[in-house]
Design a protein around this motif. Structure first.
Motif, PDB file in Angstrom:
ATOM      1  N   CYS A  61      14.193  -3.550 -13.298  1.00  0.00           N
ATOM      2  CA  CYS A  61      14.472  -2.545 -12.265  1.00  0.00           C
ATOM      3  C   CYS A  61      15.951  -2.521 -11.907  1.00  0.00           C
ATOM      4  N   ASN A  62      16.520  -3.702 -11.712  1.00  0.00           N
ATOM      5  CA  ASN A  62      17.940  -3.773 -11.368  1.00  0.00           C
ATOM      6  C   ASN A  62      18.811  -3.205 -12.472  1.00  0.00           C
TER       7      ASN A  62
ATOM      8  N   GLU B 255       5.242  -7.701  -3.520  1.00  0.00           N
ATOM      9  CA  GLU B 255       6.697  -7.663  -3.677  1.00  0.00           C
ATOM     10  C   GLU B 255       7.106  -6.870  -4.919  1.00  0.00           C
ATOM     11  N   GLN B 256       6.348  -7.028  -6.005  1.00  0.00           N
ATOM     12  CA  GLN B 256       6.685  -6.317  -7.236  1.00  0.00           C
ATOM     13  C   GLN B 256       6.382  -4.825  -7.117  1.00  0.00           C
ATOM     14  N   VAL B 257       5.287  -4.480  -6.421  1.00  0.00           N
ATOM     15  CA  VAL B 257       4.975  -3.062  -6.200  1.00  0.00           C
ATOM     16  C   VAL B 257       6.102  -2.403  -5.416  1.00  0.00           C
ATOM     17  N   TYR B 258       6.558  -3.081  -4.387  1.00  0.00           N
ATOM     18  CA  TYR B 258       7.649  -2.559  -3.539  1.00  0.00           C
ATOM     19  C   TYR B 258       8.925  -2.360  -4.363  1.00  0.00           C
ATOM     20  N   LYS B 259       9.237  -3.340  -5.174  1.00  0.00           N
ATOM     21  CA  LYS B 259      10.447  -3.262  -6.013  1.00  0.00           C
ATOM     22  C   LYS B 259      10.356  -2.092  -6.977  1.00  0.00           C
TER      23      LYS B 259
ATOM     24  N   HIS C 220       3.205   4.429  -5.881  1.00  0.00           N
ATOM     25  CA  HIS C 220       3.344   3.020  -5.515  1.00  0.00           C
ATOM     26  C   HIS C 220       3.515   2.839  -4.001  1.00  0.00           C
ATOM     27  N   PHE C 221       4.279   3.724  -3.362  1.00  0.00           N
ATOM     28  CA  PHE C 221       4.431   3.628  -1.910  1.00  0.00           C
ATOM     29  C   PHE C 221       3.084   3.825  -1.201  1.00  0.00           C
TER      30      PHE C 221
END
Length: 577
Positions: free
Chosen positions: A227-228, A258-262, A279-280
């Motif tokens: 993602c980054n 945490e991964q869903v948010y990312k 995802h949100f």
């Protein structure tokens, strides 16, 4: 004669021979303990040690019995022998020794043994017990332990500190801490990912990309790194690389929150608003995150960007209920109404839980109020400033330089110092940045002089009269905030008369040490809870982080965080006068 011998042999054949070995005496010792025959158990464990002197477990059992009998000196002598001669890898012996020293009220030695255990033990078998003992020693010694790391947590302590700095927008300090971790924890990929983020927020894109490449070399499927990297490529206009990563990311369906948010925030930044919306919405169905106004705002932005205007409106109205003091939902609801009326052309919105950059400047200039304290510490706002300082147009850079002058902390000075060293920057902008830096340095000198002239805290008069009388009129709002912390603590304290003087004394000491720096106003509950906890402990009241947290409506870790911050600054909590 011969017959007698036969009978004798037959009789002997029915006897089971006893094998006198370490196992035999160990079993006898355990049986004696079950019958509460401690002295017998000790004798049997001593015999087990004689038969197997190289077995550290036998020694530790013997040390345990000696401790049960109250012979702590002898127990520690056995444990020291294990570490020095038998098996130096038995690091749990340091924990046992710390217990013995604590029982002898030799707290300095107990602390030394406990710190050694935490720094050397790779398994962390007694981590919970060690943390409880650390808290005991903290109050007995009236100071925090000098603990550099916890080996079994593999850099978790340092990483947590760095994450806190990132959350506070202190990117340069977070980067320094994470850089220091790298040689000791080369496989700690979460720390490397956060180091990359710190570089990114500071505008150091080449270093950020290089750090992410190191992570992906070790773990090619690391979601945070992918993602980054996608965001970094987008910033550098590498469209082909971005598309390849988007294809990878679109088929991933993580389950960890945490991964869903990312993934959701990343897809939104990459312009994949349909995927971000999915995802949100998943996160909003989770009880743990459903009440987060920022998350509801992100979902509203994703809905708006995919022309789900009715959903966006419902979500922004939900944000208003979750965060009634925020201007964000009002601004976007107004914009949504204008789009529906045909007064505005619909444009894609960015995923930040604050007003758009231009709108923020407009409000600050119109009302002359400067940057609100809580916004100065907002990492998203700070990162947007740092990014715009490096990549905005000339007008935006000038606005940012003036805005950074209103923040003026260590991070800002680092960013401006780096900016003026850029050879290709406009000389007028460099001059403006230099003027801001010079002004900040002069301000620091004046503050130091003012601080040196302040009366010593802790005199007989009301403590906050001292703070207020030496504070300039322009800072009266800040002082009011400091006062609000102790007032909140007094309001919430169950035994007000007993603890009032203690809390005021501790808080005055803390304020005098950190002046003129102040935290944001949103942190009052945490500071007040931490203050009450320390005062209660000094008066030997039976409180825990959890019991304080429940009354303040915050987490136990938050109470611990602020209590420890006060102790870190003060060095120790002085006894009641």
């Amino acid at each position: 004669m011969k017959g007698k011998l036969v009978r004798a042999e037959g009789h002997l054949a029915n006897i089971i021979p006893i094998h006198l070995d370490a196992s035999f005496f160990f079993e006898r010792a355990v049986r004696s303990l079950d019958r509460n025959h401690v002295d017998k158990a000790l004798k049997y464990f001593r015999k087990a040690v004689e038969y197997e002197p190289e077995n550290p477990v036998n020694h530790c059992n013997m040390a345990g019995i000696l401790s049960e009998k109250g012979d702590y000196e002898a127990s520690n002598a056995v444990l020291a022998h294990v570490l020095d001669v038998v098996d130096p890898s038995m690091t749990e012996c340091y924990f046992y020794m710390a217990n013995n020293y604590a029982n002898m009220d030799r707290f300095e030695e107990a602390e030394k043994a406990l710190v050694t255990y935490l720094e050397e033990d790779p398994q962390g078998q007694f981590m919970t017990e060690a943390e409880e003992m650390m808290e005991l020693l903290y109050y007995e010694l009236d100071r925090p332990a000098k603990l550099n790391r916890i080996k079994s947590r593999k850099g978790v302590v340092e990483h947590d500190q760095a994450r806190e700095l990132l959350e506070e927008g202190k990117f340069a300090q977070a980067a320094e801490l994470l850089e220091g971790m790298s040689p000791d924890y080369p496989d700690y990929l979460a720390a490397r990912n956060n180091l990359a983020l710190a570089y990114y927020y500071m505008g150091l894109f080449p270093k950020a990309r290089e750090t992410i490449a190191e992570v992906l070399e070790q773990e090619p499927g690391n979601l945070h790194a992918l993602c980054n990297l996608a965001i970094f490529h987008q910033n550098e206009n590498r469209a082909d690389q971005v598309l390849l990563l988007i294809k990878k990311l679109r088929v991933i369906m993580p389950f960890q929150q945490e991964q869903v948010y990312k993934l959701a925030t990343t897809m939104g930044i990459l312009g994949q608003h349909d995927s971000a919306y999915v995802h949100f919405r998943r996160l909003l169905k989770d009880e743990e995150t459903a009440a987060d106004p920022a998350l509801a705002h992100y979902a509203a932005v994703a809905a708006y960007n995919t022309e789900r205007y009715d959903v966006a409106e419902r979500l922004w109205r939900h944000v208003s209920k979750l965060d009634p003091g925020s201007e964000v939902s009002k601004f976007y609801l107004s914009g949504l109404d204008a789009v529906r009326q045909g007064e505005l052309e619909p444009e894609k919105l960015s995923y930040h839980y604050h007003l758009p950059f231009d709108e923020q400047f407009r409000q600050w200039e119109n009302y002359g109020s400067g940057i609100p304290e809580e916004m100065k510490n907002d990492p998203l706002i700070r990162s947007s400033f740092f990014w715009a300082l490096r990549h905005g147009d000339r007008a935006t850079k000038l606005q940012v330089i003036h805005a950074l002058a209103m923040i003026g902390d260590y991070e800002v000075q680092q960013a401006l110092q780096s900016f003026i060293q850029e050879p290709e920057e406009d000389q007028d902008l460099i001059a403006a940045a230099e003027a801001v830096l010079n002004g900040l340095h002069m301000q620091e000198q004046d503050q130091r002089k003012s601080h040196d002239q302040q009366p010593v805290a802790g005199a007989a008069v009301k403590p906050f009269q001292k703070v207020q009388s030496s504070t300039e009129q322009a800072k009266s709002e800040t002082t009011s905030h400091w006062q609000a912390v102790v007032e909140r603590a007094l309001q919430m304290t169950e035994a007000k008369a007993e603890l009032q003087q203690e809390m005021e004394r501790i808080w005055t000491d803390y304020v005098s040490r950190v002046h003129p720096e102040v935290p944001g106003t949103k942190q009052i509950e945490g500071w007040a809870a931490g203050l009450e906890y320390l005062a209660a402990k000094i008066h030997s009241r039976p409180v825990t982080y959890q019991s304080i947290a429940e009354r303040y409506g915050i987490s136990a870790s938050t109470v611990s965080k602020y209590a420890r911050q006060i102790v870190r600054v003060c060095g120790s909590i002085p006894p009641t006068v």
